[in-house]
Structure formats: structure tokens, C-alpha cells
Design a protein around this motif. Structure first.
Motif, PDB file in Angstrom:
ATOM      1  N   GLU A 137      30.411  60.757  39.055  1.00 38.62           N
ATOM      2  CA  GLU A 137      30.589  59.832  37.946  1.00 38.62           C
ATOM      3  C   GLU A 137      32.006  59.259  37.868  1.00 38.62           C
ATOM      4  O   GLU A 137      32.433  58.755  36.831  1.00 38.62           O
ATOM      5  N   ALA A 138      32.751  59.309  38.981  1.00 36.74           N
ATOM      6  CA  ALA A 138      34.081  58.700  39.019  1.00 36.74           C
ATOM      7  C   ALA A 138      33.959  57.182  38.936  1.00 36.74           C
ATOM      8  O   ALA A 138      32.957  56.594  39.371  1.00 36.74           O
ATOM      9  N   TRP A 139      34.968  56.556  38.386  1.00 41.70           N
ATOM     10  CA  TRP A 139      35.001  55.095  38.363  1.00 41.70           C
ATOM     11  C   TRP A 139      35.283  54.581  39.771  1.00 41.70           C
ATOM     12  O   TRP A 139      36.187  55.063  40.451  1.00 41.70           O
ATOM     13  N   LYS A 140      34.512  53.589  40.195  1.00 42.96           N
ATOM     14  CA  LYS A 140      34.751  52.914  41.468  1.00 42.96           C
ATOM     15  C   LYS A 140      35.383  51.559  41.153  1.00 42.96           C
ATOM     16  O   LYS A 140      34.762  50.731  40.476  1.00 42.96           O
ATOM     17  N   LEU A 141      36.598  51.362  41.616  1.00 46.86           N
ATOM     18  CA  LEU A 141      37.362  50.163  41.293  1.00 46.86           C
ATOM     19  C   LEU A 141      37.546  49.300  42.532  1.00 46.86           C
ATOM     20  O   LEU A 141      37.596  49.809  43.656  1.00 46.86           O
ATOM     21  N   GLY A 142      37.655  48.004  42.314  1.00 47.21           N
ATOM     22  CA  GLY A 142      37.843  47.088  43.433  1.00 47.21           C
ATOM     23  C   GLY A 142      38.653  45.877  43.017  1.00 47.21           C
ATOM     24  O   GLY A 142      38.707  45.518  41.840  1.00 47.21           O
ATOM     25  N   GLY A 143      39.281  45.265  43.986  1.00 44.13           N
ATOM     26  CA  GLY A 143      40.032  44.053  43.735  1.00 44.13           C
ATOM     27  C   GLY A 143      40.092  43.211  44.994  1.00 44.13           C
ATOM     28  O   GLY A 143      40.010  43.735  46.104  1.00 44.13           O
ATOM     29  N   SER A 144      40.195  41.912  44.833  1.00 42.70           N
ATOM     30  CA  SER A 144      40.317  41.027  45.992  1.00 42.70           C
ATOM     31  C   SER A 144      41.112  39.789  45.614  1.00 42.70           C
ATOM     32  O   SER A 144      41.097  39.344  44.469  1.00 42.70           O
ATOM     33  N   LEU A 145      41.810  39.251  46.600  1.00 45.53           N
ATOM     34  CA  LEU A 145      42.565  38.018  46.450  1.00 45.53           C
ATOM     35  C   LEU A 145      42.247  37.138  47.646  1.00 45.53           C
ATOM     36  O   LEU A 145      42.386  37.571  48.792  1.00 45.53           O
ATOM     37  N   GLY A 146      41.783  35.918  47.375  1.00 42.20           N
ATOM     38  CA  GLY A 146      41.387  35.054  48.473  1.00 42.20           C
ATOM     39  C   GLY A 146      41.560  33.590  48.151  1.00 42.20           C
ATOM     40  O   GLY A 146      41.888  33.208  47.022  1.00 42.20           O
ATOM     41  N   VAL A 147      41.339  32.779  49.156  1.00 42.85           N
ATOM     42  CA  VAL A 147      41.395  31.325  48.998  1.00 42.85           C
ATOM     43  C   VAL A 147      40.019  30.752  49.313  1.00 42.85           C
ATOM     44  O   VAL A 147      39.201  31.385  49.992  1.00 42.85           O
ATOM     45  N   LEU A 148      39.756  29.563  48.787  1.00 47.18           N
ATOM     46  CA  LEU A 148      38.519  28.859  49.073  1.00 47.18           C
ATOM     47  C   LEU A 148      38.849  27.556  49.788  1.00 47.18           C
ATOM     48  O   LEU A 148      39.778  26.837  49.387  1.00 47.18           O
ATOM     49  N   VAL A 149      38.083  27.268  50.827  1.00 47.07           N
ATOM     50  CA  VAL A 149      38.244  26.029  51.584  1.00 47.07           C
ATOM     51  C   VAL A 149      36.860  25.398  51.710  1.00 47.07           C
ATOM     52  O   VAL A 149      35.953  25.994  52.289  1.00 47.07           O
ATOM     53  N   GLY A 150      36.682  24.223  51.137  1.00 47.20           N
ATOM     54  CA  GLY A 150      35.389  23.548  51.172  1.00 47.20           C
ATOM     55  C   GLY A 150      35.461  22.262  51.966  1.00 47.20           C
ATOM     56  O   GLY A 150      36.535  21.647  52.093  1.00 47.20           O
ATOM     57  N   ASP A 151      34.324  21.837  52.507  1.00 44.90           N
ATOM     58  CA  ASP A 151      34.322  20.563  53.222  1.00 44.90           C
ATOM     59  C   ASP A 151      34.175  19.408  52.231  1.00 44.90           C
ATOM     60  O   ASP A 151      33.992  19.600  51.027  1.00 44.90           O
ATOM     61  N   ASP A 180      37.024   9.846  44.910  1.00 46.41           N
ATOM     62  CA  ASP A 180      36.443  10.225  46.194  1.00 46.41           C
ATOM     63  C   ASP A 180      37.130  11.509  46.646  1.00 46.41           C
ATOM     64  O   ASP A 180      38.318  11.500  46.986  1.00 46.41           O
ATOM     65  N   ALA A 181      36.402  12.614  46.619  1.00 41.16           N
ATOM     66  CA  ALA A 181      36.996  13.920  46.923  1.00 41.16           C
ATOM     67  C   ALA A 181      37.188  14.096  48.423  1.00 41.16           C
ATOM     68  O   ALA A 181      36.505  13.477  49.243  1.00 41.16           O
ATOM     69  N   ARG A 182      38.133  14.960  48.760  1.00 44.60           N
ATOM     70  CA  ARG A 182      38.422  15.286  50.148  1.00 44.60           C
ATOM     71  C   ARG A 182      38.172  16.767  50.399  1.00 44.60           C
ATOM     72  O   ARG A 182      38.210  17.592  49.488  1.00 44.60           O
ATOM     73  N   GLY A 183      37.920  17.105  51.643  1.00 46.19           N
ATOM     74  CA  GLY A 183      37.743  18.496  52.013  1.00 46.19           C
ATOM     75  C   GLY A 183      39.074  19.188  52.214  1.00 46.19           C
ATOM     76  O   GLY A 183      40.114  18.553  52.385  1.00 46.19           O
ATOM     77  N   GLY A 184      39.056  20.509  52.174  1.00 47.92           N
ATOM     78  CA  GLY A 184      40.265  21.281  52.413  1.00 47.92           C
ATOM     79  C   GLY A 184      40.442  22.385  51.396  1.00 47.92           C
ATOM     80  O   GLY A 184      39.468  22.923  50.844  1.00 47.92           O
ATOM     81  N   TYR A 185      41.684  22.713  51.121  1.00 44.33           N
ATOM     82  CA  TYR A 185      42.038  23.812  50.235  1.00 44.33           C
ATOM     83  C   TYR A 185      41.423  23.628  48.849  1.00 44.33           C
ATOM     84  O   TYR A 185      41.540  22.569  48.236  1.00 44.33           O
ATOM     85  N   GLY A 186      40.763  24.687  48.356  1.00 44.51           N
ATOM     86  CA  GLY A 186      40.076  24.604  47.076  1.00 44.51           C
ATOM     87  C   GLY A 186      40.566  25.578  46.029  1.00 44.51           C
ATOM     88  O   GLY A 186      39.847  25.865  45.066  1.00 44.51           O
ATOM     89  N   GLY A 187      41.770  26.127  46.193  1.00 44.37           N
ATOM     90  CA  GLY A 187      42.302  27.037  45.190  1.00 44.37           C
ATOM     91  C   GLY A 187      42.165  28.495  45.588  1.00 44.37           C
ATOM     92  O   GLY A 187      41.701  28.835  46.677  1.00 44.37           O
ATOM     93  N   THR A 188      42.568  29.373  44.675  1.00 48.65           N
ATOM     94  CA  THR A 188      42.536  30.813  44.928  1.00 48.65           C
ATOM     95  C   THR A 188      41.661  31.511  43.889  1.00 48.65           C
ATOM     96  O   THR A 188      41.416  30.996  42.805  1.00 48.65           O
ATOM     97  N   GLN A 189      41.214  32.715  44.249  1.00 53.04           N
ATOM     98  CA  GLN A 189      40.447  33.565  43.343  1.00 53.04           C
ATOM     99  C   GLN A 189      41.010  34.977  43.374  1.00 53.04           C
ATOM    100  O   GLN A 189      41.276  35.529  44.438  1.00 53.04           O
ATOM    101  N   LEU A 190      41.170  35.552  42.195  1.00 55.88           N
ATOM    102  CA  LEU A 190      41.579  36.944  42.042  1.00 55.88           C
ATOM    103  C   LEU A 190      40.488  37.655  41.252  1.00 55.88           C
ATOM    104  O   LEU A 190      40.140  37.225  40.149  1.00 55.88           O
ATOM    105  N   THR A 191      39.925  38.718  41.819  1.00 56.44           N
ATOM    106  CA  THR A 191      38.780  39.393  41.214  1.00 56.44           C
ATOM    107  C   THR A 191      39.046  40.886  41.084  1.00 56.44           C
ATOM    108  O   THR A 191      39.564  41.512  42.015  1.00 56.44           O
TER     109      THR A 191
END
Length: 264
Positions: free
Chosen positions: A164-178, A201-212
Motif C-alpha cells: 500500500e505504498a504510494w507510487k509516485l511519478g513525474g515527467s518533463l517533455g516537449v511536444l512537436v506537431g506537424d 495559418d499554423a506551422r508545424g514544429g515546437y508545440g510547448g512543454t508538459q510537466l506531469t
């Protein structure tokens, strides 16, 4: 992709003879999400949750999806990666008034996982490199809306001892869309121009970061899980779209599941 399907097929065929664990349950989730990344409107959802957990040597089915695991080396593994976003209904979002609604979308594709830490490390770290096709569901039709790359650094660890221990997680990433994906969500065609909403008119490429961050715990026959995610869009290729009303979004959710069947 052929190797993934071959590995999944082999895993499915061997399920009956492999030592495996199976859990079934039902529960509910309360989730708060922005209408889309960059929206200034947030929605709350209360959803029923069917729960299935199956683990064997080559196949894993859990709350995070289906993993047909193909070991490439001692540290590297290839599996399937999933993601999903809810629809944005016509007329519900002020920034998109008069524009077509956004379909509910499913993201699916291969993911390379490379373990960075030792197998017995207290904090396990890995580099995750998913490449996903984004599929929209328009009534009974499916449409390819674009492609998404989401490399991230992930870590997980335990807080406490025992089952019954707590299972913890974290991630840091970037999103790149076409371009197709960014144009579908953030583009503004000339016929939808209004005061305060210029053509875009949107362009593809870097789409920001996510921290979870995530946390879960077994409570006897129950399972409790929660997550908190922040999105940062400063510098994204579509950040100057008139549909982007905020540079930062926060999403959160909590799930409680009753597991009524277990087999080891």
C-alpha cells in the motif's frame, strides 16, 4: 510498425500459457481539462471507468493502455503509446464561436523507452520517445489529423513500504506537431474571421512543454490515483494564433476504482 504488430500477436497467442496477473474493476474519475492547449476555458468531467490490469512477460494492459513489450536490449524497449483528447463542441468555446467543433482525438504509435537508472535504483528514470498518429472521430468516420512527437524524461519511485505504498511519478517533455495537426486546432480560415480573430495559418514544429506529476496507491480491493499536469506554450510555433488565449494550462484528475476480481 511491423515489428510491433508481430510482437503483439505473439504476446496475445501466448497469453493462455504464460504466468500472468489479471485484475478487473469499475470506478469513476473526476477530471478538469482545458478545452484545448492554450484555451482560457476549462471543463470538468465525471466519467465512469472500467478497470482492467493484465501483466505477463510480453503484454501489459493497464489504466495507461496496451503495451506489447519488445525488448531491444537490456535497457531499451519498444511498445505502443496512447493518448486522447475530448471534443470541443460547437458554440461552447468563446474563442471558437462560429467555427467547426474539434473532434475527440486518439493518439497512437510506437514508443521507444530507454532506461537510464539501474534496475534496483530507488528512483527509476527513463527516456521516452513516442511518435503518434492523431486520429479524429467525426461521427462514424475517422480522419488523420496529423502527427505528434512527445519526447520526455520520466521518473517513478515509491513513498512508504509494502503493497500500500504510494507510487509516485513525474515527467518533463516537449511536444512537436506537424502542420496538419497545428492547423486543425489553431488555424483560422478566412471565412471564420471576426473582430479579434484574424485569419491564421499554423506551422508545424515546437508545440510547448508538459510537466506531469502522478500518484497512486492500492487500498485493499480499491485503487486510488491522481495526476496534475501543466502545459507551457511560450515559444510554440502556434503561440501567436488568435485561438491561443493562455500561455499556461493546468489539468488535474482523481480516480477511485473497486477491483472485484483478481487472479495471480
Amino acid at each position: 510498425m511491423i515489428r510491433i504488430y508481430t510482437g503483439l500477436s505473439a504476446a496475445l497467442l501466448s497469453m493462455a500459457t504464460q504466468a500472468a496477473t489479471l485484475e478487473l474493476g469499475v470506478g469513476a474519475s473526476a477530471i478538469s481539462l482545458p478545452d484545448y492547449r492554450g484555451s482560457d476555458e476549462q471543463r470538468a468531467y465525471l466519467l465512469p471507468v472500467p478497470y482492467i490490469s493484465y501483466r505477463s512477460e510480453h503484454l501489459e494492459v493497464s489504466r495507461t493502455g496496451l503495451r506489447g513489450k519488445l525488448a531491444l536490449s537490456e535497457r531499451a524497449e519498444l511498445d505502443l503509446s496512447f493518448g486522447a483528447t475530448p471534443p470541443v463542441r460547437a458554440g461552447r468555446n468563446q474563442a471558437r464561436l462560429g467555427m467547426p467543433e474539434l473532434d475527440p482525438m486518439l493518439e497512437v504509435g510506437p514508443s521507444l523507452r530507454y532506461r537510464l537508472s539501474a534496475t534496483d535504483a530507488a528512483v527509476r528514470t527513463e527516456l521516452v520517445l513516442p511518435v503518434r498518429a492523431v486520429i479524429g472521430f467525426d461521427d462514424w468516420r475517422t480522419r488523420h489529423r496529423g502527427n505528434l512527437l512527445n519526447p520526455r524524461l520520466a521518473a517513478d519511485w515509491k513513498l512508504g513500504q509494502g503493497d500500500e505504498a504510494w507510487k509516485l511519478g513525474g515527467s518533463l517533455g516537449v511536444l512537436v506537431g506537424d502542420r496538419d495537426l497545428h492547423q486543425y486546432v489553431y488555424g483560422v480560415a478566412p471565412q471564420y474571421v471576426r473582430p479579434g480573430r484574424a485569419a491564421y495559418d499554423a506551422r508545424g514544429g515546437y508545440g510547448g512543454t508538459q510537466l506531469t506529476f502522478s500518484a497512486s496507491r492500492d487500498l485493499g480491493d480499491y485503487w486510488l490515483g491522481a495526476f496534475l499536469r501543466t502545459d507551457h506554450l511560450a515559444g510554440a510555433r502556434f503561440a501567436d494564433s488568435p485561438l491561443v488565449r493562455r500561455d499556461n494550462n493546468v489539468s488535474a484528475g482523481i480516480t477511485l476504482v473497486w477491483r472485484f476480481y483478481r487472479r495471480n
